[in-house]
Design a protein around this motif. Structure first.
Motif, PDB file in Angstrom:
ATOM      1  N   ARG A   5       0.845  -1.195   0.000  1.00  0.00           N
ATOM      2  CA  ARG A   5       0.000   0.000   0.000  1.00  0.00           C
ATOM      3  C   ARG A   5       0.880   1.244   0.000  1.00  0.00           C
ATOM      4  N   THR A   6       0.514   2.228  -0.774  1.00  0.00           N
ATOM      5  CA  THR A   6       1.259   3.476  -0.835  1.00  0.00           C
ATOM      6  C   THR A   6       0.488   4.569  -0.125  1.00  0.00           C
ATOM      7  N   LEU A   7       1.226   5.551   0.351  1.00  0.00           N
ATOM      8  CA  LEU A   7       0.638   6.679   1.050  1.00  0.00           C
ATOM      9  C   LEU A   7       1.105   7.962   0.408  1.00  0.00           C
ATOM     10  N   MET A   8       0.296   9.005   0.579  1.00  0.00           N
ATOM     11  CA  MET A   8       0.698  10.344   0.173  1.00  0.00           C
ATOM     12  C   MET A   8       1.177  11.068   1.417  1.00  0.00           C
ATOM     13  N   SER A   9       2.380  11.620   1.366  1.00  0.00           N
ATOM     14  CA  SER A   9       2.977  12.273   2.530  1.00  0.00           C
ATOM     15  C   SER A   9       3.411  13.678   2.152  1.00  0.00           C
ATOM     16  N   CYS A  10       3.181  14.632   3.061  1.00  0.00           N
ATOM     17  CA  CYS A  10       3.563  16.027   2.841  1.00  0.00           C
ATOM     18  C   CYS A  10       5.061  16.170   3.085  1.00  0.00           C
ATOM     19  N   SER A  11       5.766  16.735   2.120  1.00  0.00           N
ATOM     20  CA  SER A  11       7.207  16.924   2.268  1.00  0.00           C
ATOM     21  C   SER A  11       7.548  18.039   3.239  1.00  0.00           C
ATOM     22  N   ALA A  12       6.555  18.869   3.604  1.00  0.00           N
ATOM     23  CA  ALA A  12       6.813  19.979   4.513  1.00  0.00           C
ATOM     24  C   ALA A  12       6.603  19.615   5.972  1.00  0.00           C
ATOM     25  N   CYS A  13       5.525  18.882   6.277  1.00  0.00           N
ATOM     26  CA  CYS A  13       5.207  18.587   7.674  1.00  0.00           C
ATOM     27  C   CYS A  13       5.088  17.097   7.967  1.00  0.00           C
ATOM     28  N   GLY A  14       5.072  16.234   6.937  1.00  0.00           N
ATOM     29  CA  GLY A  14       4.971  14.805   7.176  1.00  0.00           C
ATOM     30  C   GLY A  14       3.565  14.281   7.314  1.00  0.00           C
ATOM     31  N   GLN A  15       2.540  15.115   7.136  1.00  0.00           N
ATOM     32  CA  GLN A  15       1.153  14.662   7.223  1.00  0.00           C
ATOM     33  C   GLN A  15       0.887  13.581   6.176  1.00  0.00           C
ATOM     34  N   GLN A  16       0.229  12.494   6.575  1.00  0.00           N
ATOM     35  CA  GLN A  16      -0.035  11.386   5.677  1.00  0.00           C
ATOM     36  C   GLN A  16      -1.531  11.274   5.394  1.00  0.00           C
ATOM     37  N   VAL A  17      -1.864  11.010   4.122  1.00  0.00           N
ATOM     38  CA  VAL A  17      -3.244  10.784   3.707  1.00  0.00           C
ATOM     39  C   VAL A  17      -3.270   9.577   2.789  1.00  0.00           C
ATOM     40  N   GLY A  18      -4.452   9.008   2.620  1.00  0.00           N
ATOM     41  CA  GLY A  18      -4.571   7.805   1.821  1.00  0.00           C
ATOM     42  C   GLY A  18      -4.683   8.041   0.335  1.00  0.00           C
ATOM     43  N   GLN A  19      -4.975   9.300  -0.083  1.00  0.00           N
ATOM     44  CA  GLN A  19      -5.090   9.607  -1.495  1.00  0.00           C
ATOM     45  C   GLN A  19      -4.538  11.000  -1.746  1.00  0.00           C
ATOM     46  N   TRP A  20      -4.301  11.296  -3.002  1.00  0.00           N
ATOM     47  CA  TRP A  20      -3.672  12.568  -3.335  1.00  0.00           C
ATOM     48  C   TRP A  20      -4.639  13.729  -3.119  1.00  0.00           C
ATOM     49  N   VAL A  21      -4.123  14.808  -2.539  1.00  0.00           N
ATOM     50  CA  VAL A  21      -4.868  16.059  -2.401  1.00  0.00           C
ATOM     51  C   VAL A  21      -3.940  17.187  -2.808  1.00  0.00           C
ATOM     52  N   GLY A  22      -4.504  18.256  -3.290  1.00  0.00           N
ATOM     53  CA  GLY A  22      -3.679  19.367  -3.744  1.00  0.00           C
ATOM     54  C   GLY A  22      -3.090  20.164  -2.603  1.00  0.00           C
ATOM     55  N   ARG A  23      -3.809  20.199  -1.478  1.00  0.00           N
ATOM     56  CA  ARG A  23      -3.361  21.000  -0.334  1.00  0.00           C
ATOM     57  C   ARG A  23      -3.232  20.122   0.881  1.00  0.00           C
ATOM     58  N   CYS A  24      -2.136  20.251   1.616  1.00  0.00           N
ATOM     59  CA  CYS A  24      -1.908  19.431   2.806  1.00  0.00           C
ATOM     60  C   CYS A  24      -2.914  19.805   3.889  1.00  0.00           C
ATOM     61  N   PRO A  25      -3.668  18.853   4.423  1.00  0.00           N
ATOM     62  CA  PRO A  25      -4.625  19.191   5.496  1.00  0.00           C
ATOM     63  C   PRO A  25      -3.952  19.516   6.817  1.00  0.00           C
ATOM     64  N   GLY A  26      -2.654  19.201   6.946  1.00  0.00           N
ATOM     65  CA  GLY A  26      -1.961  19.480   8.200  1.00  0.00           C
ATOM     66  C   GLY A  26      -1.394  20.874   8.271  1.00  0.00           C
ATOM     67  N   CYS A  27      -0.588  21.263   7.258  1.00  0.00           N
ATOM     68  CA  CYS A  27       0.070  22.572   7.289  1.00  0.00           C
ATOM     69  C   CYS A  27      -0.509  23.559   6.290  1.00  0.00           C
ATOM     70  N   GLY A  28      -1.359  23.091   5.364  1.00  0.00           N
ATOM     71  CA  GLY A  28      -1.974  23.993   4.402  1.00  0.00           C
ATOM     72  C   GLY A  28      -1.128  24.312   3.192  1.00  0.00           C
ATOM     73  N   ALA A  29       0.032  23.672   3.056  1.00  0.00           N
ATOM     74  CA  ALA A  29       0.900  23.963   1.919  1.00  0.00           C
ATOM     75  C   ALA A  29       0.341  23.317   0.656  1.00  0.00           C
ATOM     76  N   TRP A  30       0.567  23.971  -0.477  1.00  0.00           N
ATOM     77  CA  TRP A  30       0.081  23.483  -1.765  1.00  0.00           C
ATOM     78  C   TRP A  30       1.178  22.719  -2.486  1.00  0.00           C
ATOM     79  N   GLY A  31       0.801  21.643  -3.171  1.00  0.00           N
ATOM     80  CA  GLY A  31       1.721  20.923  -4.033  1.00  0.00           C
ATOM     81  C   GLY A  31       2.845  20.215  -3.320  1.00  0.00           C
ATOM     82  N   THR A  32       2.666  19.877  -2.056  1.00  0.00           N
ATOM     83  CA  THR A  32       3.743  19.219  -1.300  1.00  0.00           C
ATOM     84  C   THR A  32       3.470  17.743  -1.056  1.00  0.00           C
ATOM     85  N   MET A  33       2.381  17.204  -1.567  1.00  0.00           N
ATOM     86  CA  MET A  33       2.057  15.803  -1.339  1.00  0.00           C
ATOM     87  C   MET A  33       2.822  14.914  -2.319  1.00  0.00           C
ATOM     88  N   GLU A  34       3.542  13.942  -1.781  1.00  0.00           N
ATOM     89  CA  GLU A  34       4.346  13.026  -2.583  1.00  0.00           C
ATOM     90  C   GLU A  34       3.992  11.595  -2.236  1.00  0.00           C
TER      91      GLU A  34
END
Length: 449
Positions: A5-34
């Motif tokens: 299973r793969t995860l999407m993780s924010c490169s700025a704060c490390g917040q993890q989600v199960g699917q891709w989102v444009g904005r990190c729900p943890g820190c609010g940064a855009w385009g940081t989900m990898e």
């Protein structure tokens, strides 16, 4: 072997989600989900010590002594508190007054409302006599802009009215649903802990009086406050549940007027019918304090199905006490409709108030009022035995403050204040001999035995 299973993780704060989102729900940064595998999705953890300042936790006074007491001495920075209450009970008014007091004391605050417009909140401030320039306002409908505003302004307190109206447009769930509420709360908790901003979330309650939304909502916050009361009487009660920074169960009373909420001493409002049949005085512990509260009962004979209805009392406890009186106290209640209530709309869940409820029911059934200036303390067992209540020192002090002279209680309560005497009882029938029922003969036989 199953697929990794793969995860999407924010490169700025490390917040993890199960699917891709444009904005990190943890820190609010855009385009940081990898996209990362579970083994590489974590970020390094910075280790710290638990060294603390000798002075203890810094606290800020809210300007309202009752709220400070419920919070444990004031508002701790980076606290996340949930204020739950029924619609129309006054949560928005309480938040507005709280924000105005802190702003006037030099602590910048930000009020975010998703249920009312800026003009509506401004009109409420005008009615309450609050200068509008003291309060900073932001729309509380969308999570992203609100997080950006809080990071830009860095207020001491962010008040959100309400968490159910807040939504994260980057998530696909229905606004106000459990997943949205959980995600928005998690983001605000992260904001509070990383930026040092105190957050108060107004929340709805269900028809059963429980906090609406997922149960994780109560686990995620530091403090859970319940704001309830009787809307028609104007009496409000703020009680503390979970509290990581103070004692649980503390209570403050307010009265709602045309100019807002005012803290009051409720003792005069909680005892109104002394000397009348069907009323008895209990000494419940509400938080760390005890108060003299009037318990009322009404007994109406009926030939049909008998109803049992209680307001301010636990329904199950009310039925249990009535059954014990009918069986062990020999008071005929089985073929009667029974109604119970507390004065002022206060909710009582203290088992040591069983004896006062029994006294009110016996008084209503017999038409004989309890002894004047008396109170009753004790928990009833199924056999009719009376068990002592905890914290008798505080209860006796409350009886003295209310001008009472007699307390019916289980056993010897210990040192008595001047002007107050205890009447030890072991069985419910002993405590109700004044009502004139023949059951007191059984109590006499028990004493002889």
């Amino acid at each position: 072997m199953g697929k990794a299973r793969t995860l999407m993780s924010c490169s700025a704060c490390g917040q993890q989600v199960g699917q891709w989102v444009g904005r990190c729900p943890g820190c609010g940064a855009w385009g940081t989900m990898e996209q990362r595998s579970p083994a590489t999705a974590s970020v390094p953890v910075a280790l710290q010590t638990l060294r603390h300042e000798a002075g203890g936790e810094p606290r800020a006074s809210t300007g309202i002594p009752g709220i400070d007491r419920v919070l444990g001495g004031g508002l701790v920075p980076a606290t996340v508190a949930l204020l739950a209450g029924e619609p129309g009970i006054g949560k928005s008014t309480l938040l507005l007054q709280l924000v105005a007091n802190l702003s006037a004391a030099g602590l910048p605050c930000l009020l975010a409302s998703g249920e009312e417009s800026r003009d509506q909140v401004a009109n409420r401030a005008r009615r309450l006599g609050i200068p509008g320039e003291r309060v900073a306002f932001a729309s509380g409908r969308e999570l992203g802009p609100l997080m950006d505003a809080a990071r830009a302004e860095r207020p001491f307190l962010l008040a959100v009215d309400s968490i159910q109206s807040l939504r994260d447009t980057a998530a696909g769930q229905v606004p106000g649903g459990p997943a949205q509420v959980r995600g928005c709360t998690d983001a605000l908790v992260g904001l509070a802990k990383t930026e040092g901003i105190a957050v108060i979330l107004a929340g709805h309650v269900t028809k059963d009086g429980d906090v609406a939304g997922p149960r994780t909502l109560e686990h995620a916050v530091d403090v859970v406050l319940t704001f309830d009361g009787e809307p028609r009487s104007g009496l409000r009660m703020l009680s503390g549940g979970k509290n990581r920074f103070g004692a649980e169960g503390e209570v403050a009373w307010f009265e709602m007027g045309s100019d807002g909420l005012h803290e009051i001493d409720p003792r005069a409002m909680l005892r109104t019918g002394e000397g009348e049949p069907g009323s008895a005085t209990a000494l419940p512990r509400l938080g760390r304090r005890a108060l003299a509260v009037e318990v009322q009962a009404l007994v109406v004979p009926t030939e049909g199905p008998a109803r049992r209805q209680a307001t301010g009392l636990e329904q199950g406890r009310f039925q249990l006490v009535a059954a014990v009186l009918d069986r062990a106290g020999r008071i005929p209640l089985a073929r009667a409709e029974l109604f119970g209530a507390t004065s002022g709309g206060v909710r009582i869940d203290d088992p040591a108030c069983d004896l006062a409820l029994a006294a009110a029911l016996a008084s209503a059934a017999s038409g004989v009022p309890p002894p004047p200036r008396s109170a009753f303390v004790g928990e009833l067992g199924l056999t009719g035995r009376v068990h002592p209540g905890a914290g008798m020192g505080g209860r006796l002090a409350a009886a003295t403050a209310a001008g009472l002279t007699t307390v019916f209680c289980a056993g010897e309560p210990g040192p008595m204040p001047d002007g107050l005497r205890a009447v030890p009882v072991g069985h419910v029938a002993e405590a109700l001999e004044w009502a004139g029922f023949a059951a007191h003969s059984r109590a006499k036989r028990d004493r002889v035995a």
